[in-house]
Design a protein around this motif. Sequence first.
Motif, short mmCIF file in Angstrom:
data_model
loop_
_atom_site.label_atom_id
_atom_site.label_comp_id
_atom_site.label_asym_id
_atom_site.label_seq_id
_atom_site.Cartn_x
_atom_site.Cartn_y
_atom_site.Cartn_z
N THR A 88 -29.57 -31.05 -15.77
CA THR A 88 -29.78 -29.97 -16.72
C THR A 88 -28.57 -29.05 -16.79
N ASN A 228 -39.56 -26.69 -16.48
CA ASN A 228 -38.41 -27.11 -15.68
C ASN A 228 -38.84 -27.90 -14.45
N LYS A 232 -37.16 -31.31 -14.90
CA LYS A 232 -35.75 -31.06 -14.59
C LYS A 232 -34.99 -32.33 -14.24
#
Length: 542
Positions: A88, A228, A232
Amino acid sequence: MYLYASNRTTFMPTETLTFRETGYFSSLICDYLDQKEELNSFYNRFPKLENFKDQILEKSKSYPLEHRDVLASVLEKQYAGLEISETTSNHIELLRSEETYTITTGHQLNLFTGPLYFLYKIMSVVNLSKKLKETYPKQNFIPVFWMASEDHDFEEISFFNFRGQKVHWNKEASGGVGRLNTQGLDEVYSVFAAQLGGSFKAKKVKDLFQKAYLQHDNLATATRYLANELFKDYGLVIIDADDSNLKRLFLPQIKNELLKKSTFKAVNETNQELESLGYKVQVNPREINLFYLNKGLRERIIQEGDRFKVNNTSIQWTEEALLEDLQAHPECFSPNVLMRPLYQEVILPNLCYIGGGGEMAYWFQLKESFKVQDVTFPILLLRDSVLVRTEKQKEKQKALEISNRDLFLEKNAFINKYVRRISNINIDFQPQEDFLKQQFADLYQLAEQTDKSFIGAVKAQEVKQLKGLKHLEKRLLKAQKKVLADKIERSTSLKDALFPNGNLQERNLNFSELFLEHGQELLSHLSDHLDPLDMRFLLLTI
């Protein structure tokens, strides 16, 4: 560096149906997927791998280089203090490059993700980004999740379904939901945690909820943390567009909307075209399609004479004062549902938007308004849809000899068709009905040739006899349902398990129910098997 979580080699059984075969999608969506010629003018390019080449070229010419640094800087600020993957982090940095483009989906800030399709939307952008990188290796493609933090419909997002019950957040709320504080969610957590049990996977679900909602101050940061944590490893980039620096990039389009009311005219013309083709429009435009957003307030901006006002408040401006306020406080101006897509495409180097059927429907209303604002219209792609079933459920379906297509029938139609198929008596009276209609066709012809006054009597007799035949068929069907009650109960219990509340599983269940059974492997299975460009409904057995 461009990274993705590696796919495992798995051979989970998958089957597909066309979206039209499921019966759950509108004629507009099904006609789009069939590439009906009459819809060509409502979109830019159809989502085929080869069409992304021209989309990349068009976007590269229209997306300003200076937007990239603003975008990356805002994202770095929003991610500050959040533990993110190297993937990310690399993706955010890559957004500064002219060779980087985004694939975007978005969703409301539903409590604990809301319906299950939240996962499918995001995995669709992840997998399409990966496929594009394989096809166009010189470019970078970043999966983006757009948080609808400026939405103000709290009632729509304040609950999720778990084991047939609503887990509800009781709160008085106004303004953009992303700014809502998370007070009161400790009570929701207590109720939810009590239902989860004490398994290892249950503890993971509890931990996700607790850290997302009890350790973050507002709904936007809580949702970012949750998304997230789930994605992620796939390099997902999550954006909250409720930001003054991002809004500043959108100032020319906001000014155009305020002074020229460009959306109203363009969308109304498109709506007329869609309706003339027999399609129902999703959204009707306002004269000004902007809200004023500030401290618990999100109300429409309207114009009365030479004054601009915020509806239901005392706030008002002259044109000059309005433009000064816009320049000084762009964060206070919020796009409605018809301008949000335009805002997205202005601030992102985006190639494709992936959404559900309802979203696609209103995107089809927008191409002309994009043209008026001189903004590139993205490729539109229907998100993946999935029915997840266990091996045991698949075996039960096979033993009961229920086809995939029959599973999607409305419940009464499902039962009636199932009884007709497994009964040792032919309950289908269609041949008799057809024969009867033919006999009366002959009688009509005879009446025409002899005495036309008998036509009414013939018609009445036809209606009576057809009705009687239908009644006999229903009585026989009812009797056979009693005889076959055990098999019917087994078949309907399977259907009810796969279609909770008579609706698609993905529109009702929360991800936590499947997570309790499959854990993180659930996402791995989706990563392995979702192919957004296949554009068929997936039945996945895990």
